[in-house]
Each structure stands twice: as C-alpha cells, then as structure tokens.
Design a protein around this motif. Sequence first.
Motif, PDB file in Angstrom:
ATOM      1  N   ALA A 188       0.967  -1.190  -0.132  1.00  0.00           N
ATOM      2  CA  ALA A 188       0.000  -0.156  -0.174  1.00  0.00           C
ATOM      3  C   ALA A 188       0.871   1.360   0.256  1.00  0.00           C
ATOM      4  CB  ALA A 188      -0.957   0.312   1.095  1.00  0.00           C
ATOM      5  N   VAL A 189       1.583   1.329   0.584  1.00  0.00           N
ATOM      6  CA  VAL A 189       2.652   2.148   0.237  1.00  0.00           C
ATOM      7  C   VAL A 189       3.888   2.349  -0.961  1.00  0.00           C
ATOM      8  CG1 VAL A 189       4.899   3.742   0.952  1.00  0.00           C
ATOM      9  CG2 VAL A 189       2.933   2.406   3.030  1.00  0.00           C
ATOM     10  N   ASP A 190       3.267   3.536  -1.960  1.00  0.00           N
ATOM     11  CA  ASP A 190       4.347   3.142  -3.064  1.00  0.00           C
ATOM     12  C   ASP A 190       5.706   4.616  -2.896  1.00  0.00           C
ATOM     13  OD1 ASP A 190       5.114   3.391  -5.166  1.00  0.00           O
ATOM     14  OD2 ASP A 190       3.579   3.557  -6.086  1.00  0.00           O
ATOM     15  N   SER A 191       6.594   4.976  -2.671  1.00  0.00           N
ATOM     16  CA  SER A 191       7.060   5.440  -2.363  1.00  0.00           C
ATOM     17  C   SER A 191       7.299   6.233  -2.896  1.00  0.00           C
ATOM     18  CB  SER A 191       8.211   5.255  -1.634  1.00  0.00           C
ATOM     19  OG  SER A 191       8.627   3.814  -0.830  1.00  0.00           O
ATOM     20  N   VAL A 192       7.787   6.165  -4.604  1.00  0.00           N
ATOM     21  CA  VAL A 192       7.584   6.668  -5.650  1.00  0.00           C
ATOM     22  C   VAL A 192       6.727   8.135  -5.606  1.00  0.00           C
ATOM     23  CG1 VAL A 192       7.630   6.864  -8.336  1.00  0.00           C
ATOM     24  CG2 VAL A 192       9.061   4.958  -6.787  1.00  0.00           C
ATOM     25  N   ALA A 193       5.400   7.123  -5.470  1.00  0.00           N
ATOM     26  CA  ALA A 193       4.040   8.461  -5.643  1.00  0.00           C
ATOM     27  C   ALA A 193       3.589   8.920  -4.645  1.00  0.00           C
ATOM     28  CB  ALA A 193       3.280   6.946  -5.520  1.00  0.00           C
ATOM     29  N   LEU A 194       4.686   8.408  -2.760  1.00  0.00           N
ATOM     30  CA  LEU A 194       4.244   9.827  -1.601  1.00  0.00           C
ATOM     31  C   LEU A 194       5.535  10.874  -2.011  1.00  0.00           C
ATOM     32  CD1 LEU A 194       4.318   6.942   1.066  1.00  0.00           C
ATOM     33  CD2 LEU A 194       2.512   8.523   0.140  1.00  0.00           C
ATOM     34  N   GLN A 195       6.696  10.182  -2.666  1.00  0.00           N
ATOM     35  CA  GLN A 195       7.892  11.661  -3.106  1.00  0.00           C
ATOM     36  C   GLN A 195       7.335  12.117  -4.285  1.00  0.00           C
ATOM     37  OE1 GLN A 195      10.567  11.657  -1.813  1.00  0.00           O
ATOM     38  NE2 GLN A 195      11.182  14.128  -2.573  1.00  0.00           N
ATOM     39  N   LYS A 196       6.457  12.315  -5.277  1.00  0.00           N
ATOM     40  CA  LYS A 196       5.462  12.735  -6.000  1.00  0.00           C
ATOM     41  C   LYS A 196       4.959  13.945  -5.352  1.00  0.00           C
ATOM     42  CE  LYS A 196       6.071  10.109 -10.092  1.00  0.00           C
ATOM     43  NZ  LYS A 196       5.701   9.081 -11.324  1.00  0.00           N
ATOM     44  N   VAL A 197       4.135  13.447  -4.846  1.00  0.00           N
ATOM     45  CA  VAL A 197       2.906  13.540  -4.092  1.00  0.00           C
ATOM     46  C   VAL A 197       3.372  15.305  -2.674  1.00  0.00           C
ATOM     47  CG1 VAL A 197       1.170  13.939  -1.512  1.00  0.00           C
ATOM     48  CG2 VAL A 197       1.278  12.175  -3.528  1.00  0.00           C
ATOM     49  N   ALA A 198       4.414  14.589  -2.241  1.00  0.00           N
ATOM     50  CA  ALA A 198       5.589  15.365  -1.734  1.00  0.00           C
ATOM     51  C   ALA A 198       6.065  16.837  -2.681  1.00  0.00           C
ATOM     52  CB  ALA A 198       6.367  15.128  -0.230  1.00  0.00           C
ATOM     53  N   GLU A 199       6.477  16.278  -3.669  1.00  0.00           N
ATOM     54  CA  GLU A 199       6.891  17.652  -4.021  1.00  0.00           C
ATOM     55  C   GLU A 199       5.712  18.489  -4.701  1.00  0.00           C
ATOM     56  OE1 GLU A 199       8.833  15.814  -7.261  1.00  0.00           O
ATOM     57  OE2 GLU A 199      10.892  14.889  -6.167  1.00  0.00           O
ATOM     58  N   ARG A 200       4.859  17.844  -5.521  1.00  0.00           N
ATOM     59  CA  ARG A 200       3.308  18.763  -5.659  1.00  0.00           C
ATOM     60  C   ARG A 200       2.726  19.335  -4.149  1.00  0.00           C
ATOM     61  NH1 ARG A 200      -0.898  14.538  -8.120  1.00  0.00           N
ATOM     62  NH2 ARG A 200      -1.748  16.483  -8.604  1.00  0.00           N
ATOM     63  N   ILE A 201       3.194  18.776  -3.106  1.00  0.00           N
ATOM     64  CA  ILE A 201       2.350  19.197  -1.702  1.00  0.00           C
ATOM     65  C   ILE A 201       3.458  21.208  -1.428  1.00  0.00           C
ATOM     66  CG2 ILE A 201       2.470  19.195   0.631  1.00  0.00           C
ATOM     67  CD1 ILE A 201       1.475  16.701   0.396  1.00  0.00           C
ATOM     68  N   GLY A 227       1.571  29.323  -3.225  1.00  0.00           N
ATOM     69  CA  GLY A 227       0.681  30.232  -1.924  1.00  0.00           C
ATOM     70  C   GLY A 227      -0.661  29.242  -2.806  1.00  0.00           C
ATOM     71  N   ASP A 228      -0.912  28.462  -3.498  1.00  0.00           N
ATOM     72  CA  ASP A 228      -2.323  27.601  -3.864  1.00  0.00           C
ATOM     73  C   ASP A 228      -3.160  27.229  -2.606  1.00  0.00           C
ATOM     74  OD1 ASP A 228      -3.888  26.361  -5.176  1.00  0.00           O
ATOM     75  OD2 ASP A 228      -2.931  26.030  -7.003  1.00  0.00           O
ATOM     76  N   MET A 229      -3.669  27.254  -2.454  1.00  0.00           N
ATOM     77  CA  MET A 229      -4.003  27.253  -1.320  1.00  0.00           C
ATOM     78  C   MET A 229      -4.910  25.328  -1.749  1.00  0.00           C
ATOM     79  SD  MET A 229      -2.675  28.036   1.830  1.00  0.00           S
ATOM     80  CE  MET A 229      -3.674  27.029   2.958  1.00  0.00           C
ATOM     81  N   THR A 230      -6.435  25.855  -2.810  1.00  0.00           N
ATOM     82  CA  THR A 230      -7.085  25.048  -2.877  1.00  0.00           C
ATOM     83  C   THR A 230      -6.414  23.765  -3.289  1.00  0.00           C
ATOM     84  OG1 THR A 230      -8.284  26.937  -4.203  1.00  0.00           O
ATOM     85  CG2 THR A 230      -8.332  24.663  -5.148  1.00  0.00           C
ATOM     86  N   GLU A 231      -4.878  24.388  -4.530  1.00  0.00           N
ATOM     87  CA  GLU A 231      -4.885  22.836  -4.485  1.00  0.00           C
ATOM     88  C   GLU A 231      -3.361  22.204  -2.883  1.00  0.00           C
ATOM     89  OE1 GLU A 231      -2.368  19.301  -6.961  1.00  0.00           O
ATOM     90  OE2 GLU A 231      -3.962  20.468  -7.122  1.00  0.00           O
ATOM     91  N   LEU A 232      -3.297  22.501  -1.883  1.00  0.00           N
ATOM     92  CA  LEU A 232      -3.164  22.448  -0.887  1.00  0.00           C
ATOM     93  C   LEU A 232      -3.751  21.064  -0.284  1.00  0.00           C
ATOM     94  CD1 LEU A 232      -0.998  24.949   0.879  1.00  0.00           C
ATOM     95  CD2 LEU A 232       0.164  22.759   0.191  1.00  0.00           C
TER      96      LEU A 232
END
Length: 282
Positions: A140-153, A160-165
Amino acid sequence: MRHLYAALLAGCIVASVPSAAEAQLGIGRKIKNAATRAAGVESGGNESVRTGNVRFNDQVLEITEARLAQFMKGLEAETQMAARVEAQDTEGIERSNKRAQDDYDRKNDEYQKKSEAWDRCARPIEERSSSQMQAYGASAVDSVALQKVAERIKAAQQRGDMTELRRLADSVGSASMAVANKGQAMAQSSNDEVARTCGARPVEPERPTLQTMLTFHDVRRAGLDASGFDDAQYSIMRERIVPFVVSGGKNSGGMIYTEAEAAALSAQLAALSKYAEVLKSY
C-alpha cells in the motif's frame, strides 16, 4: 485464643530506649533488665522509691498527672485491643484463609493450563494475520508516489495555492484512511477467526482477600494512637512507670523520679493499678 495475647507479648522485647536518655535518667541499665521487670521479675529487691534529679527532653517527658491521664488513654486502648486479639478465632481464620487460598490455587492452575492451550491455538492464526498485514502495508505504501505527492505539496506551498494544498491533503488523508480501515478489518478478521477456532481467551482468577489477624503490633499501635505520644515518649514513660505500679508504689525498680513525679504517681496509683497486667505484658 485464650492466653494468646499474653503468650505473644511475653516473647516481645521492649522498644529500645536511646542510650542518651538512659544516661539522663541515671538508670544505666540494659534493655534486657527492662524486659525482665516487664515480665514480672523485680530486679531491685525491696528498694524503696528513689527520688532525685532527672534531666528531661523531648523524649524523656516529666511524669505529671495530666500526662498520666494521657498515658492511661493509651493503656485503655491497649486493653480493648488486647481483648479483640484474645477474642479472635485464629484457627477459624486460618482454616478460612487456607480454603480461599487452596481454591485460588486450583483455579489458577486450571487457568494456566487453559491459557497455554489457547495460546497454542491462537498463535498460528495471529502470526499468519500479522504477515498478511505487513505484506499489505508494504504494497500500500508506494514510495515513488509519495515522493511525487510531497513535491506537489511543496510546489503548491511555494505558489501559495491553498486550493491545491487542500486537495492534496484530502487525497493523502483519504488514502491513509483506506489503509487504516483495511488494516483494522484484517485485524478484526483475525480476532474473529481466533474466537471461532479457539474460543474466548481464558480469564485469570482474582486473588482472594485473606482475613488479617490482629497481633501485638495492633495492641501497641492502638496505645500509641490513643495516647498522643510518639513511640519513644510512650516507651520511656511506660518503662519508668512500670516498676512503681507493679510494686504498688513501693519500688522504683532502679528508676529515679523527681519529688513531683513520685507525688503524681502516688496520686494516680489506684487508677494506674487497673492496668497493671497490660503494663507487665511487654
């Protein structure tokens, strides 16, 4: 229970009196001699009541009629507690305690055997479930996917895009909740299988509350509490008073009293004499 109290007390040693107090009292004797007198053997022969100077302090208190009245409250409490000690059905209490302990031991032996059997049954199921949950967690833990989400955050924060956050936070929260729910469901499934296969986990029996017998120490404590003196004060005053009372006011047993103390003891001798036995008991 008859005479148990007397037998208990006859074997007890009087609380130690500080050597400094002995010197101040001018008595220069060992505790063994005090124990001998307490047992009813006078070591001073037919000597008379001795009077002289006594150095008092916070432990060696002057014997006054007021303090004698206070002291007799302790003796009365000892007398009453001694009667309770005498009245105990010690054999009955011991039998009752033994029955309770034997019953507990039997139940505990049964519990231990059942518990060991239950563990042998449940362990394979729990180990299999644990392995399955670990495997699911790893998948269930996809390290690559998590890294990508972290970069997007991080990028959304910089813009300053609060909607995306908020969207990304909701997405991560939903994924985490799904994993948690799946893990909980797997654990519950394992518990249900254990219950079906092995039954309920055995319950450890409660230890019995055994009856406590009163002892000499309860007698002593009752006297201390009722008198208001501390242990040293009560012990020293008792030891000084004993020979005067048991001799009927004729003998100080090696003790020295001031003239005022001797007068106070004489004035209260009749009241003190009713406690002669409890005074001699230890």
